[in-house]
Motif scaffolding. Structure first.
Motif, PDB file in Angstrom:
ATOM      1  N   TRP A  94       2.130   0.301  -2.418  1.00  0.00           N
ATOM      2  CA  TRP A  94       3.049  -0.621  -3.112  1.00  0.00           C
ATOM      3  C   TRP A  94       2.347  -1.790  -3.776  1.00  0.00           C
ATOM      4  CZ3 TRP A  94       7.439   1.561  -4.110  1.00  0.00           C
ATOM      5  CH2 TRP A  94       7.861   2.608  -3.290  1.00  0.00           C
ATOM      6  N   ALA A  97       2.664   6.437  -2.117  1.00  0.00           N
ATOM      7  CA  ALA A  97       2.646   5.218  -2.930  1.00  0.00           C
ATOM      8  C   ALA A  97       1.986   4.069  -2.189  1.00  0.00           C
ATOM      9  CB  ALA A  97       4.069   4.833  -3.310  1.00  0.00           C
ATOM     10  N   VAL A 100       3.691   9.679  -6.976  1.00  0.00           N
ATOM     11  CA  VAL A 100       3.172   8.468  -7.632  1.00  0.00           C
ATOM     12  C   VAL A 100       3.438   8.527  -9.141  1.00  0.00           C
ATOM     13  CG1 VAL A 100       1.094   7.104  -8.091  1.00  0.00           C
ATOM     14  CG2 VAL A 100       1.413   8.189  -5.845  1.00  0.00           C
ATOM     15  N   LEU A 140       0.895  -0.526  -6.872  1.00  0.00           N
ATOM     16  CA  LEU A 140       1.944  -0.311  -7.874  1.00  0.00           C
ATOM     17  C   LEU A 140       2.300  -1.630  -8.558  1.00  0.00           C
ATOM     18  CD1 LEU A 140       4.117   1.702  -9.079  1.00  0.00           C
ATOM     19  CD2 LEU A 140       5.665   0.698  -7.401  1.00  0.00           C
ATOM     20  N   PHE A 186       8.489   8.391  -1.395  1.00  0.00           N
ATOM     21  CA  PHE A 186       7.198   8.303  -2.070  1.00  0.00           C
ATOM     22  C   PHE A 186       6.098   8.086  -1.037  1.00  0.00           C
ATOM     23  CE2 PHE A 186      10.471   6.458  -4.883  1.00  0.00           C
ATOM     24  CZ  PHE A 186      10.416   7.383  -5.918  1.00  0.00           C
TER      25      PHE A 186
END
Lengths: 222, 346
Positions: free
Chosen positions: A11, A9, A193, A14, A6
């Protein structure tokens, strides 16, 4: 490894999104349980042949429940924007999504509660009456405890539907994994994502289902 | 203890009112076990539900323990119901509660304090013989055990009356008997008045003192169990009595004998009360020179005494047979001549 799978991404972003989704889900589940049980009980006890039989109340509650259950959620959010603005002061953010989430899921849960209550053996209610129990005692000591497994499995189903609702709310700015998937994933063309958000939603759903099944099984002594 | 005075109950339906009970008069005394027997649809369930007003009578008066049940307010009715226990065919236990919890339910409803509740629940568990099963859930119990919980629950608030709504109909014969023994025991120990509805004559025979036969909303026959059994007047009562005397099988045996022994005399002896206990056949053998062949016999024990029948094939000379019959009648046993080959009556 995760980074190569990923690459786009973020984190901490997220994690933030997961927390927002959980926040919306948990608060709206709590409110849905309370509201849904009240509405479901109202539907049950005012129905024909039951303790507080009342055609007018039954018809009104039933109509409200049916209307809100029939409006597609994405439209419901838009319809509720004026109410949300009054209640929360804004139409953006996780808290602003709550009124729509609750209004969308409580009627659904109310029907499940009503179905669960209808499954209680009429003989048990009759036995309680024969022992001199008052109507409130019957509600607290018979109806609610006897329908507990149905209430619990019902809230599991509702909670999972709610996770879906939070994602929809995310598309129009509620935050959480829905927003992440739509804004960061779809709009910027970062399909990794979107997939990551999906995986997180799936994990949340699986955990909810597991907890729900576990509690239902514990409660069910039949 | 319980009085029903011209009680009527009808239900509204599309084709006008349907009358379930058409004028019931009944008087049940303190300490009595009163059976109401009838086929399904006779109105039994409606009748028993009127006594604690789970059903509202259309007209008539109902008095339980001096209280006019039919005119109580809702709150007074709830209080009065605590004096009237009820058990059900399908037990109607709360499956979410343990044995203890179920028995404790009526005490909670009555507002009994926790410590006292605990003590009372223990007493009741002992009374119905469920020691060791206190913490089981109803789903873990057999039918008989469930009914024992039902009985304990019904007795929790020391009622004066116990209503049994087909309480043994869902149980096997052996369990039925153990539950009936328990009810009889409770009746004797606590002096409790018991009203039971059933379609099984066996139940009435085993524990009831009095019986009323209900047919299409009316009581067609009523009296002491022994009297009704010996002398059933209505066709429906005779049918119920046949349930336990196995009369049909007996009739078949007698018919067969009539064919194979056309020259024999067949008589039926009717015993009741103490005469059922005497060794009449033995005495007969010793006194009279007749040959006796026993075709069929049975004896039933009721709460008011025993009664039975014995069908005999007698051979011998006519004088001996006649004097044998005279002797039997002198002993207080009824005689009915079924086949009169010896021309006794002519």
């Amino acid at each position: 490894m995760l980074h190569s799978l990923f690459p786009n991404a973020d984190w901490s972003e997220l994690w933030q999104a997961v927390l927002q989704t959980l926040y919306m889900t948990v608060i709206s589940i709590a409110a849905t349980v309370i509201l849904g049980i009240i509405l479901g009980l109202l539907l049950f006890v005012t129905a024909k042949g039951n303790m507080f039989e009342n055609k007018i109340v039954y018809k009104c509650v039933s109509a409200v429940v049916n209307i809100f259950r029939s409006i597609p959620f994405i439209i419901l959010i838009i319809l509720l924007i004026p109410l949300t603005t009054i209640l929360v002061g804004t139409m953006l953010g996780s808290t602003a999504a709550l009124p729509a989430l609750i209004v969308g899921s409580a009627p659904f849960y109310a029907r499940l509660v009503e179905i669960g209550l209808r499954e209680i053996d009429k003989g048990v209610i009759e036995a309680a009456q024969a022992m001199g129990a008052s109507k409130w005692q019957i509600i607290w000591k018979v109806l609610l405890p006897e329908s507990l497994p149905a209430l619990s499995s019902g809230i599991t189903v509702t909670a999972i539907a709610l996770v879906g609702f939070t994602a929809m709310a995310g598309v129009i700015g509620a935050g959480g994994l829905g927003t992440l998937a739509y804004n960061e994933g779809y709009e910027r063309g970062n399909s990794d994502v979107t997939i990551l958000s999906t995986i997180c939603i799936l994990i949340i759903v699986f955990i909810l289902q597991f907890i729900g099944d576990f509690i239902t099984k514990k409660l069910d002594k039949r | 203890m319980i009085q029903l005075k011209s009680i009527k109950k009808s239900y509204p339906s599309k084709n006008g009112a349907v009358e379930a009970l058409s004028g019931i008069d009944l008087s049940i005394r303190q300490g009595e076990i009163f059976g109401i027997i009838g086929y399904s649809g006779a109105g039994k369930s409606t009748l028993i539900r009127l006594i604690n007003r789970l059903e509202q009578p259309t007209s008539g008066r109902l008095i339980v323990d001096g209280k006019e049940i039919s005119s109580l307010s809702k709150k007074e009715l709830r209080e009065a119901r605590k004096d009237i226990g009820m058990i059900f065919q399908h037990f109607n236990l709360l499956w979410s509660r343990t044995v203890k919890g179920n028995i404790s339910f009526p005490l909670e409803v009555a507002g009994v304090k926790k410590a006292e509740r605990k003590k009372r629940v223990q007493e009741l568990i002992k009374l119905v013989g469920l020691e060791g099963r206190e913490n089981a859930y109803p789903s873990q119990l057999s039918g008989g055990q469930k009914q024992r919980v039902g009985i304990a629950r019904a007795l929790a608030n020391n009622p004066k009356v116990l209503l049994c709504d087909e309480a043994t109909s869902a149980l096997d014969p052996k369990t039925t008997n153990s539950i009936l023994d328990l009810l009889l025991n409770i009746n004797k120990k606590l002096g409790l008045t018991i009203v039971m509805i059933t379609h099984e004559m066996h139940v009435v025979k085993k524990i009831c003192h009095k019986v009323a036969v209900l047919d299409t909303g009316k009581i067609v026959e009523e009296g002491n169990v022994l009297d009704v059994f010996q002398n059933p007047k209505m066709a429906i009562t005779k049918e119920f009595v046949k349930q336990i005397t196995h009369q049909e099988e007996a009739d078949e045996a007698v018919d067969l004998m009539k064919q194979t022994h056309p020259s024999g005399t067949i008589i039926k002896l009717l015993f009741k009360g103490d005469s059922a206990k005497r060794p009449i056949i033995n005495e007969l053998f010793q006194r009279q020179r007749v040959e006796i062949n026993i075709l069929e016999g049975n004896i039933s024990q009721t709460q008011n005494g025993a009664f039975g029948t014995l069908t005999l094939l007698i051979d011998g000379n006519i004088r001996e047979i006649k004097s044998a019959i005279d002797y039997i009648e002198q002993q207080g046993v009824g005689v009915e001549v079924i086949q009169d080959a010896a021309q006794l009556i002519s």
